[in-house]
Scaffold this motif. Structure first.
Motif, PDB file in Angstrom:
ATOM      1  N   TYR A 156       0.931  -1.147  -0.055  1.00  0.00           N
ATOM      2  CA  TYR A 156      -0.038   0.141   0.152  1.00  0.00           C
ATOM      3  C   TYR A 156       0.821   1.412   0.073  1.00  0.00           C
ATOM      4  O   TYR A 156       0.589   2.048  -0.446  1.00  0.00           O
ATOM      5  N   GLY A 191      -7.048  -7.393  -5.389  1.00  0.00           N
ATOM      6  CA  GLY A 191      -6.275  -6.518  -6.336  1.00  0.00           C
ATOM      7  C   GLY A 191      -5.138  -7.304  -7.218  1.00  0.00           C
ATOM      8  O   GLY A 191      -4.919  -8.377  -6.883  1.00  0.00           O
ATOM      9  N   GLY A 233     -15.377   2.934 -15.145  1.00  0.00           N
ATOM     10  CA  GLY A 233     -14.183   3.874 -14.220  1.00  0.00           C
ATOM     11  C   GLY A 233     -15.042   3.785 -12.736  1.00  0.00           C
ATOM     12  O   GLY A 233     -14.663   4.373 -11.997  1.00  0.00           O
ATOM     13  N   ARG A 234     -15.758   2.752 -12.469  1.00  0.00           N
ATOM     14  CA  ARG A 234     -16.398   2.589 -11.310  1.00  0.00           C
ATOM     15  C   ARG A 234     -15.245   1.899 -10.389  1.00  0.00           C
ATOM     16  O   ARG A 234     -14.641   0.856 -10.891  1.00  0.00           O
ATOM     17  N   ILE A 235     -15.301   2.279  -9.141  1.00  0.00           N
ATOM     18  CA  ILE A 235     -13.990   1.722  -8.152  1.00  0.00           C
ATOM     19  C   ILE A 235     -14.730   0.218  -7.831  1.00  0.00           C
ATOM     20  O   ILE A 235     -15.943   0.130  -7.299  1.00  0.00           O
ATOM     21  N   LYS A 236     -13.798  -0.755  -7.923  1.00  0.00           N
ATOM     22  CA  LYS A 236     -14.309  -2.404  -7.581  1.00  0.00           C
ATOM     23  C   LYS A 236     -13.783  -2.582  -6.312  1.00  0.00           C
ATOM     24  O   LYS A 236     -12.551  -1.974  -5.999  1.00  0.00           O
ATOM     25  N   ARG A 237     -14.490  -3.421  -5.568  1.00  0.00           N
ATOM     26  CA  ARG A 237     -13.780  -3.887  -4.192  1.00  0.00           C
ATOM     27  C   ARG A 237     -13.482  -5.472  -4.358  1.00  0.00           C
ATOM     28  O   ARG A 237     -14.155  -6.111  -5.202  1.00  0.00           O
ATOM     29  N   ASN A 244      -2.789  -0.816  -8.839  1.00  0.00           N
ATOM     30  CA  ASN A 244      -3.750  -1.856  -8.736  1.00  0.00           C
ATOM     31  C   ASN A 244      -4.656  -1.859 -10.122  1.00  0.00           C
ATOM     32  O   ASN A 244      -5.577  -1.114 -10.194  1.00  0.00           O
ATOM     33  N   ASN A 286      -6.909  -3.841 -10.881  1.00  0.00           N
ATOM     34  CA  ASN A 286      -8.344  -4.383 -10.999  1.00  0.00           C
ATOM     35  C   ASN A 286      -8.970  -3.162  -9.993  1.00  0.00           C
ATOM     36  O   ASN A 286     -10.312  -3.543  -9.515  1.00  0.00           O
ATOM     37  N   ARG A 287      -8.554  -2.119  -9.783  1.00  0.00           N
ATOM     38  CA  ARG A 287      -9.193  -0.845  -9.020  1.00  0.00           C
ATOM     39  C   ARG A 287     -10.506  -0.589  -9.719  1.00  0.00           C
ATOM     40  O   ARG A 287     -11.519  -0.134  -9.029  1.00  0.00           O
ATOM     41  N   GLU A 288     -10.575  -0.253 -10.971  1.00  0.00           N
ATOM     42  CA  GLU A 288     -11.803   0.174 -11.738  1.00  0.00           C
ATOM     43  C   GLU A 288     -12.237  -0.858 -12.674  1.00  0.00           C
ATOM     44  O   GLU A 288     -11.382  -1.558 -13.356  1.00  0.00           O
ATOM     45  N   ASP A 289     -13.511  -0.510 -12.972  1.00  0.00           N
ATOM     46  CA  ASP A 289     -13.914  -1.516 -14.251  1.00  0.00           C
ATOM     47  C   ASP A 289     -14.075  -0.751 -15.257  1.00  0.00           C
ATOM     48  O   ASP A 289     -13.447   0.401 -15.441  1.00  0.00           O
TER      49      ASP A 289
END
Length: 74
Positions: free
Chosen positions: A28, A53, A46-50, A38, A40-43
């Motif tokens: 981090y 990573g 552009g939405r943040i994914k949980r 990361n 895999n941070r956004e789809d």
């Protein structure tokens, strides 16, 4: 133990990084400094994914040299 940025030349999951002996704080911290990203941070929208990573080395910004363009326009 190798260097974190050298290890992440190939995209790695947090589980792989921890198995190599690095801590989450080290990962981090490297993300915060801009050394790792990361993927895999956004789809795609552009939405943040949980979730899990996929960390890799951040690509350096290309250096822009306008000298050839200026020479052409003279």
């Amino acid at each position: 133990m190798s260097n974190l940025t050298d290890f992440c030349e190939v995209p790695r999951t947090m589980h792989e990084i921890e198995a190599e002996g690095f801590t989450r704080d080290m990962v981090y911290g490297a993300v915060k400094r801009g050394e790792l990203v990361n993927q895999n941070r956004e789809d795609a929208w552009g939405r943040i994914k949980r979730g899990a990573g996929l960390f890799t080395v951040a690509a350096p910004a290309p250096v822009y040299d306008a000298a050839p363009l200026v020479e052409v326009w003279r």
